[in-house]
Write a protein that holds these residues in place. Structure first.
Motif, mmCIF file in Angstrom:
data_model
loop_
_atom_site.group_PDB
_atom_site.id
_atom_site.type_symbol
_atom_site.label_atom_id
_atom_site.label_comp_id
_atom_site.label_asym_id
_atom_site.label_seq_id
_atom_site.Cartn_x
_atom_site.Cartn_y
_atom_site.Cartn_z
ATOM 1 N N LEU A 189 0.819 -1.213 0.000
ATOM 2 C CA LEU A 189 0.000 0.000 0.000
ATOM 3 C C LEU A 189 0.853 1.264 0.000
ATOM 4 O O LEU A 189 0.618 2.179 -0.790
ATOM 5 N N LEU A 190 1.854 1.315 0.866
ATOM 6 C CA LEU A 190 2.694 2.515 0.917
ATOM 7 C C LEU A 190 3.538 2.654 -0.345
ATOM 8 O O LEU A 190 3.772 3.763 -0.816
ATOM 9 N N GLY A 191 3.962 1.532 -0.897
ATOM 10 C CA GLY A 191 4.689 1.586 -2.163
ATOM 11 C C GLY A 191 3.833 2.174 -3.265
ATOM 12 O O GLY A 191 4.253 3.083 -3.986
ATOM 13 N N HIS A 192 2.598 1.695 -3.376
ATOM 14 C CA HIS A 192 1.695 2.200 -4.412
ATOM 15 C C HIS A 192 1.297 3.650 -4.165
ATOM 16 O O HIS A 192 1.208 4.427 -5.107
ATOM 17 N N LEU A 193 1.070 4.003 -2.917
ATOM 18 C CA LEU A 193 0.743 5.398 -2.612
ATOM 19 C C LEU A 193 1.902 6.320 -2.971
ATOM 20 O O LEU A 193 1.692 7.476 -3.329
ATOM 21 N N GLY A 194 3.123 5.788 -2.891
ATOM 22 C CA GLY A 194 4.307 6.560 -3.237
ATOM 23 C C GLY A 194 4.684 6.487 -4.709
ATOM 24 O O GLY A 194 5.717 6.992 -5.113
ATOM 25 N N GLN A 244 3.829 -6.787 -5.639
ATOM 26 C CA GLN A 244 2.661 -7.620 -5.878
ATOM 27 C C GLN A 244 1.771 -7.573 -4.649
ATOM 28 O O GLN A 244 2.250 -7.560 -3.520
ATOM 29 N N ARG A 245 0.467 -7.595 -4.915
ATOM 30 C CA ARG A 245 -0.486 -7.564 -3.808
ATOM 31 C C ARG A 245 -0.417 -8.884 -3.054
ATOM 32 O O ARG A 245 -0.542 -9.955 -3.650
ATOM 33 N N PRO A 246 -0.224 -8.831 -1.730
ATOM 34 C CA PRO A 246 -0.137 -10.062 -0.947
ATOM 35 C C PRO A 246 -1.498 -10.737 -0.785
ATOM 36 O O PRO A 246 -2.543 -10.088 -0.870
ATOM 37 N N ALA A 247 -1.459 -12.025 -0.547
ATOM 38 C CA ALA A 247 -2.679 -12.797 -0.323
ATOM 39 C C ALA A 247 -3.436 -12.225 0.870
ATOM 40 O O ALA A 247 -2.839 -11.816 1.863
ATOM 41 N N GLY A 248 -4.734 -12.176 0.750
ATOM 42 C CA GLY A 248 -5.579 -11.718 1.846
ATOM 43 C C GLY A 248 -5.889 -10.231 1.822
ATOM 44 O O GLY A 248 -6.869 -9.802 2.415
ATOM 45 N N LEU A 249 -5.071 -9.448 1.157
ATOM 46 C CA LEU A 249 -5.312 -8.009 1.115
ATOM 47 C C LEU A 249 -6.376 -7.701 0.082
ATOM 48 O O LEU A 249 -6.239 -8.044 -1.081
ATOM 49 N N GLU A 250 -7.438 -7.072 0.518
ATOM 50 C CA GLU A 250 -8.493 -6.630 -0.393
ATOM 51 C C GLU A 250 -8.325 -5.127 -0.600
ATOM 52 O O GLU A 250 -8.370 -4.354 0.347
ATOM 53 N N VAL A 251 -8.097 -4.750 -1.833
ATOM 54 C CA VAL A 251 -7.846 -3.350 -2.163
ATOM 55 C C VAL A 251 -9.138 -2.717 -2.668
ATOM 56 O O VAL A 251 -9.791 -3.258 -3.553
ATOM 57 N N PHE A 252 -9.491 -1.564 -2.103
ATOM 58 C CA PHE A 252 -10.715 -0.865 -2.488
ATOM 59 C C PHE A 252 -10.445 0.243 -3.488
ATOM 60 O O PHE A 252 -11.277 0.549 -4.322
ATOM 61 N N GLU A 253 -9.293 0.894 -3.381
ATOM 62 C CA GLU A 253 -8.938 1.974 -4.300
ATOM 63 C C GLU A 253 -8.470 1.356 -5.602
ATOM 64 O O GLU A 253 -7.447 0.688 -5.636
ATOM 65 N N THR A 254 -9.193 1.578 -6.670
ATOM 66 C CA THR A 254 -8.866 0.911 -7.930
ATOM 67 C C THR A 254 -7.504 1.330 -8.483
ATOM 68 O O THR A 254 -6.871 0.563 -9.187
ATOM 69 N N ASP A 255 -7.028 2.535 -8.156
ATOM 70 C CA ASP A 255 -5.720 2.926 -8.661
ATOM 71 C C ASP A 255 -4.581 2.232 -7.925
ATOM 72 O O ASP A 255 -3.438 2.305 -8.320
ATOM 73 N N LEU A 256 -4.877 1.535 -6.817
ATOM 74 C CA LEU A 256 -3.870 0.754 -6.113
ATOM 75 C C LEU A 256 -3.840 -0.691 -6.582
ATOM 76 O O LEU A 256 -2.863 -1.388 -6.373
ATOM 77 N N ALA A 257 -4.928 -1.147 -7.171
ATOM 78 C CA ALA A 257 -5.035 -2.546 -7.575
ATOM 79 C C ALA A 257 -4.653 -2.724 -9.031
ATOM 80 O O ALA A 257 -5.077 -1.950 -9.877
ATOM 81 N N PRO A 258 -3.835 -3.733 -9.328
ATOM 82 C CA PRO A 258 -3.492 -3.966 -10.734
ATOM 83 C C PRO A 258 -4.722 -4.321 -11.544
ATOM 84 O O PRO A 258 -5.561 -5.093 -11.085
ATOM 85 N N ASP A 259 -4.860 -3.731 -12.709
ATOM 86 C CA ASP A 259 -5.980 -3.998 -13.611
ATOM 87 C C ASP A 259 -7.326 -3.763 -12.947
ATOM 88 O O ASP A 259 -8.306 -4.443 -13.245
ATOM 89 N N GLY A 260 -7.403 -2.843 -11.988
ATOM 90 C CA GLY A 260 -8.676 -2.512 -11.345
ATOM 91 C C GLY A 260 -9.232 -3.610 -10.478
ATOM 92 O O GLY A 260 -10.392 -3.622 -10.126
ATOM 93 N N VAL A 261 -8.379 -4.582 -10.066
ATOM 94 C CA VAL A 261 -8.836 -5.711 -9.257
ATOM 95 C C VAL A 261 -9.155 -5.236 -7.867
ATOM 96 O O VAL A 261 -8.463 -4.472 -7.272
#
Length: 150
Positions: free
Chosen positions: A122-127, A133-150
């Motif tokens: 999260l901090l890497g993407h915010l920066g 890579q998104r770790p298992a279990g993390l659910e991302v709500f902000e689409t600009d943080l998730a690869p391919d809008g996942v």
């Protein structure tokens, strides 16, 4: 094995958790990874006051806080201050319904390693660093943080 922070300068975190032993363990893991944990609190007003004073880079907030305090209401206040929130909660359904006030959630129980990886991501993407890579279990709500809008 300790995972290190992806950033060159130490990032500050606020942990808002009603289970003190869980909060202390989480604090230790995140500090071992190179983060500065500015405060541990279990109440809305204490957390909001600490956030106003120190403006953390990320707040890790449980949905259920001590007494009748709500992590969702706290997340709304933190978002208004410009502080991103990741819910850490066993109440994942409630976290999903409040996704407009948080950037992500990690369900309990979680491993310390997964949580550190989630904070790194999260901090890497915010920066602006999208190499994590998104770790298992993390659910991302902000689409600009998730690869391919996942």
């Amino acid at each position: 094995m300790t995972v290190t922070s992806p950033t060159k300068s130490a990032k500050t975190l606020l942990i808002v958790e009603d289970e003190i032993l869980a909060a202390m363990a989480l604090k230790g893991e995140l500090e071992d990874a190179g983060y500065i944990v500015m405060d541990l609190t279990s109440r809305h007003q204490e957390a909001a006051s600490a956030a106003r004073e120190c403006k953390p880079d990320l707040a890790l907030v449980n949905i259920q806080l001590q007494g009748r305090d709500s992590g969702i209401e706290l997340a709304q206040e933190l978002k208004a201050m410009g502080i991103p929130v990741m819910f850490i909660s066993g109440q994942i359904t409630r976290a999903r319904t409040a996704q407009t006030v948080a950037i992500a959630s990690m369900p309990k129980p979680y491993s310390a390693m997964d949580l550190v990886l989630a904070v790194n991501y999260l901090l890497g993407h915010l920066g602006g660093d999208d190499t994590f890579q998104r770790p298992a279990g993390l659910e991302v709500f902000e689409t600009d943080l998730a690869p391919d809008g996942v």
